[in-house]
Structure formats: C-alpha cells, structure tokens
Design a protein around this motif. Sequence first.
Motif, mmCIF file in Angstrom:
data_model
loop_
_atom_site.group_PDB
_atom_site.id
_atom_site.type_symbol
_atom_site.label_atom_id
_atom_site.label_comp_id
_atom_site.label_asym_id
_atom_site.label_seq_id
_atom_site.Cartn_x
_atom_site.Cartn_y
_atom_site.Cartn_z
ATOM 1 N N UNK A 5 14.040 61.337 -68.156
ATOM 2 C CA UNK A 5 14.655 62.477 -67.474
ATOM 3 C C UNK A 5 13.927 62.753 -66.172
ATOM 4 N N UNK A 7 13.810 64.782 -62.205
ATOM 5 C CA UNK A 7 14.098 66.087 -61.614
ATOM 6 C C UNK A 7 15.488 66.112 -60.970
ATOM 7 N N UNK A 10 19.293 67.888 -62.473
ATOM 8 C CA UNK A 10 19.978 69.176 -62.386
ATOM 9 C C UNK A 10 20.238 69.540 -60.920
ATOM 10 N N UNK A 11 20.347 68.556 -60.079
ATOM 11 C CA UNK A 11 20.496 68.845 -58.660
ATOM 12 C C UNK A 11 21.816 69.536 -58.379
ATOM 13 N N UNK A 154 10.546 64.251 -73.859
ATOM 14 C CA UNK A 154 9.288 64.410 -73.146
ATOM 15 C C UNK A 154 8.061 64.525 -74.028
ATOM 16 N N UNK A 203 12.415 77.169 -68.060
ATOM 17 C CA UNK A 203 13.269 76.465 -67.117
ATOM 18 C C UNK A 203 13.303 74.974 -67.406
ATOM 19 N N UNK A 204 12.148 74.400 -67.752
ATOM 20 C CA UNK A 204 12.129 72.961 -67.969
ATOM 21 C C UNK A 204 12.900 72.583 -69.230
ATOM 22 N N UNK A 205 12.836 73.407 -70.279
ATOM 23 C CA UNK A 205 13.587 73.096 -71.495
ATOM 24 C C UNK A 205 15.092 73.214 -71.224
ATOM 25 N N UNK A 207 16.616 72.788 -68.359
ATOM 26 C CA UNK A 207 17.018 71.649 -67.527
ATOM 27 C C UNK A 207 17.130 70.380 -68.369
ATOM 28 N N UNK A 208 16.196 70.249 -69.313
ATOM 29 C CA UNK A 208 16.218 69.093 -70.209
ATOM 30 C C UNK A 208 17.494 69.087 -71.053
ATOM 31 N N UNK A 228 19.154 83.837 -64.339
ATOM 32 C CA UNK A 228 18.729 82.911 -63.297
ATOM 33 C C UNK A 228 18.690 81.475 -63.811
ATOM 34 N N UNK A 232 21.288 77.954 -62.797
ATOM 35 C CA UNK A 232 20.835 76.604 -62.462
ATOM 36 C C UNK A 232 21.462 75.520 -63.302
#
Lengths: 304, 277
Positions: A5, A7, A10-11, A154, A203-205, A207-208, A228, A232
């Motif tokens: 995964x 970055x 999630x662009x 991860x 946020x990272x979870x 996005x994952x 928020x 995203x």
Amino acid sequence: MSEHVTSESVSQPEREREPLSGGRPVLEAEGIVVEYGRRPALRAVDGVGLAVAAGEVVALVGESGCGKSSLARAIVGIEKRKAGVVRLNGDDVPTLGLRRRSAAMTGMQMVFQDPNSSLNPRRRVGDQIGDGVRAALARGDRGSDPADWLRRVGLDPAMVSRFPHEFSGGQKQRIAIARALAARPGMLVADEPISALDASTQTSVAALMRSLSVEAGAGMLFISHDLSVVRRIADRVLVMYQGRVVESGVTETVWQNPLHPYTRALLAAIPLPDGAGRLPVAPAETDRAAWLDDVPAALERTTV
Amino acid sequence: MSSSIDPAALTIEGLRIATRSHTIVGGIDLALKRGGIHGLAGESGSGKTMTALAVLGLLPGSMTASGSIRLADAEGPASTELVGASRGVLQGVRGRRVAMVFQDPSTSLHPQLPVGRQLTDHMRHHLGLGKAEARQKAEALLDRVRVPDARGALSKYPHQFSGGQRQRIAIAVALACDPTVLLADEPTTALDVTVQAGVLQLLRELADGGDLSILLVTHDLGVMSAVADEVTVMRQGLVVESAPREQLFTSPQDDYTRSLLAALPGSSFEQTGEEAR
C-alpha cells in the motif's frame, strides 16, 4: 500479489472519479426502518435507502443517536428490520438468526468499532484471519495465506502466531480488517472502525481500508463521526439526522456547498488544525428546528 | 522570583513520574500562564494525563512523582509546592484551587445525586457556605456555563441531561470553588462536533475572564488549534516541542510535531497516505 500500500492510494484524482462507476450496485437497501421498544416505539432509522457500487466508498455521517449504527446493523442483518429490503448482489439479505449465514452472505463482512471485543483473545491472529480465508473458500472464491494479509495491512507476516493482546489498538484493528478482507467480500461494512484508535493512527487506518477495499473491488460503507477523515476517503457521503438522510451525494460537492442546514452546522463545527485560533461555530438551540426540514435539492447531489 | 505576582499560575519543573520499573514521564517543564489555555498534546501513553494527575497528587499508588510543581497564590508572590505535599495541603488544593474535568461526564457525575447536591457539597466544605447561599451560587454557576433553566436543573439528575449539558455541569462543578487552575482532560472527546463547538467556546470565555488558567489535555489538534494559546507536544514521557499556538501549527520545529500535523486532514502540512506508526 498486490504491491504494498502506498501513499498514492488515496490521492485526490482517484477519489473524484464518477460515482457508481461499476454500474450495478453490490449492495442495495430500500426503505429501511428500525424501531426499538414499544409504546411508543423509538424510530431509530426512518425509511433510508442507499446503494453502493463495486470499488466505491460510501460514508455515513451524523451525530451520536442519529441512527447510523442501527442502519449499518440492519443492512448486515444483525438488527431486525421493521420494514425495508436489503439486497447483496441481487440476493435478499436475511436477518441473522441462530443458524449460520449462508455462504453467499459471507460476501458481506463487517468491521466493528472496538477490536478488543471483535477479536477472540484466546486464538492466534493467524487462525482468526484463517476464518476469513475459509469463508472465501466455502463460497468458491480463491484462498489466501493469513501471513500475506498481515503484510498487506502493514504488519510483520511472522506475527501470525501471536495473540491479540500482543498488539496495540491500531494493530488489532488492522488485524480485524485483514480478517474481514480475507473472506474476499464484495461488500465491507465498517461501523466506526477508527474511533477507538489513537488520533495519530486513525487517518492511516482509514486510508488503508480505502485502498485495500478499492484494490479488491469491494464496495465499502464507512460509518464515522469524524468528518475530516470521511472527506479524505469517501466517494459519496450520506448525512443522517434523526433517522433520516438529510443530504447525500459526491463528497466534495457536499463539502464545498452544503445545502441542508444540518450539514452546514456540522461542517461549520469542525475545528481545523491550522493554528489560526478560530473557534468553531456552535449551533444555537433555535437552529435545531430547521435540521428536521426536508431539502430535496440536498439529496443525490452530483458534481459541483 | 521577584516580588511581583508570578506570571505563571502553575509551574512544572523537571517533573518525573515513574513506577518501580518504568519511567512514565521523564522530566518535563511547563508553565501555565495566568488566564491562558495551555494545550498538552500527544498520543495515548505519552504521559499527558499522568502529568495532569500529578498536579493533584492523584497518581496511581504504584507511581511516584519527583521534581517540582508550584501552584502560585491568586494574589501575592507566594506559591505552594505540590510534589510531595502533605495530605492536608493537597486536600486544600483539590477542588478548591485546582479543579479537574474528565473526558466522560456520565462517569464523573454521580448518577444518584441531583445536580444541585453535587454542585453544593464541596462549596459548603471548602468555602463554609450555608445551604441557601451555596444553592444560590450553584444556580449562578449553571447560568454561567449556560445550562438552560438553572434553578430547575438543580433538582434534576445527570441522566436527565444530554451529553453536552452534562459536560457543562461537570465544568460548573469544577468551577464552584473559584479555582485558579482547571485541568481539563479530553473534555470534548466524548461529544459530537456540534456540541463540542459549544463547550470549546465556553472554555475560551472562562479563560478570557482572566482569573482562570486552563491546562487542556487532548489528542485532538483541531481542538488545540481552536482554543489553546500555547501548545506543548509530548511523546513517550518527554516534551518534544512547546510553542505559541500559531508558531507550532505553522512552523513546527520538531519532526514528530510535523508528522502529527501531516497525519491530520485540514492542517497546513497535510499529506495523503499512510505513514507507519
């Protein structure tokens, strides 16, 4: 196997693609009603319908008590529906009873809020992810290796033989996500999957979850009160207030130009970490009456 | 210290908190300015709550504090040392000069006592007020934190209020004896954003009144950015950075602060993606 995964997953551009791009929805729900108690019954969900396409992330937001969790549970079949139908790939989703779900229904998986209570503390995490793999096999889908799922979320693949208590909260939620995805679901329902986690891992979870479900081509219903994060990761958003959807549509459209007074109040109340020292706007008691209004233009919103 | 009034309401110097085998907080300095809101940020386990508890001498029995925590007198240059203070000294401080508000008002308020009783008990104890006088003051307090129908609210029970109202009541309880320092540990974390906005405005107003200094412990940097004047970021029991709000959010000096901000949607350092924890 899939690449790790990154970055880019999630662009912005990816998120702005057409909604419902898969055409036929994986999940359809119509006229869902959930009531609790009787004389008088409390109507927690009051006739809500939604559709999620393959590879699409739909978020459900609203304050506590607005009925978002009840709706999610009714969709999966954990909660009894007073009215309404739910279809997964065209098949009716029954309310869960004492019997095991049919193999077809394992195509819908759920991730719960608290991994401490959703993971079995006495079983090794590899075995628990293996449950998901076996569900996929029983449905005639491809199998997979639990260690590989750990790598994808991860974590170190060598950790398969550990027990849940050997992991931190964020890591445990990653394991719960791995277990759900190992069943190769066409639809993932996540009820506040990040609210029990530390702010730095939320946020990272999230996005994952988005990148893995999009990569697997699964639809995802993501329930959260964290607006928020929703902004995203969600393609479309449903805003609920007192059991009804008051505003819905493409996430960015709703954010840029909210039409319903409740959505406006909700978005204005988010404190931004910009260091400007601006106090968020607190809605006045008198504003709340307007939150019950119907604003037809606020529903099914498309592009800006 | 000079003869003038100490500009800091609370001064923490070289505070260490340790169990027999572990160091929880490894020597931190922090000065809480009078009439200001000082934010204490950091992930869970970074020691921010333990720092707040140490001020009141409420650390779990397995932990010991060393270093210095000085609480300045409201008037005059004198101050009270709180680390290692006697039980008598601490009892005069707790709820009287330093008060605390916790995350979840449904557990910090007693469910079986009416709100009025919870507001007046410690006023009568600490301030020696009579029943009628205390009740009058309680009503004024509920008005101050904007609980509707303050007089009627006194005889109601906590479950009869919404979460936001309950947190306002918990703040009123904390303010009852006119403390100079309020320790607020994640006071809005359990609340919805629309309700949180109201409580944040209340905290800001209370600090702007000038007599109250607030130590705001929160992991939510959005909340921090909205109300804090100074922000201290903690990690693994140490202070990584302490700066005025605007400076910390716009030009953080430490990599860790930068990474915290980067993980947040809406900050000036926002970046998409997932970083390893």
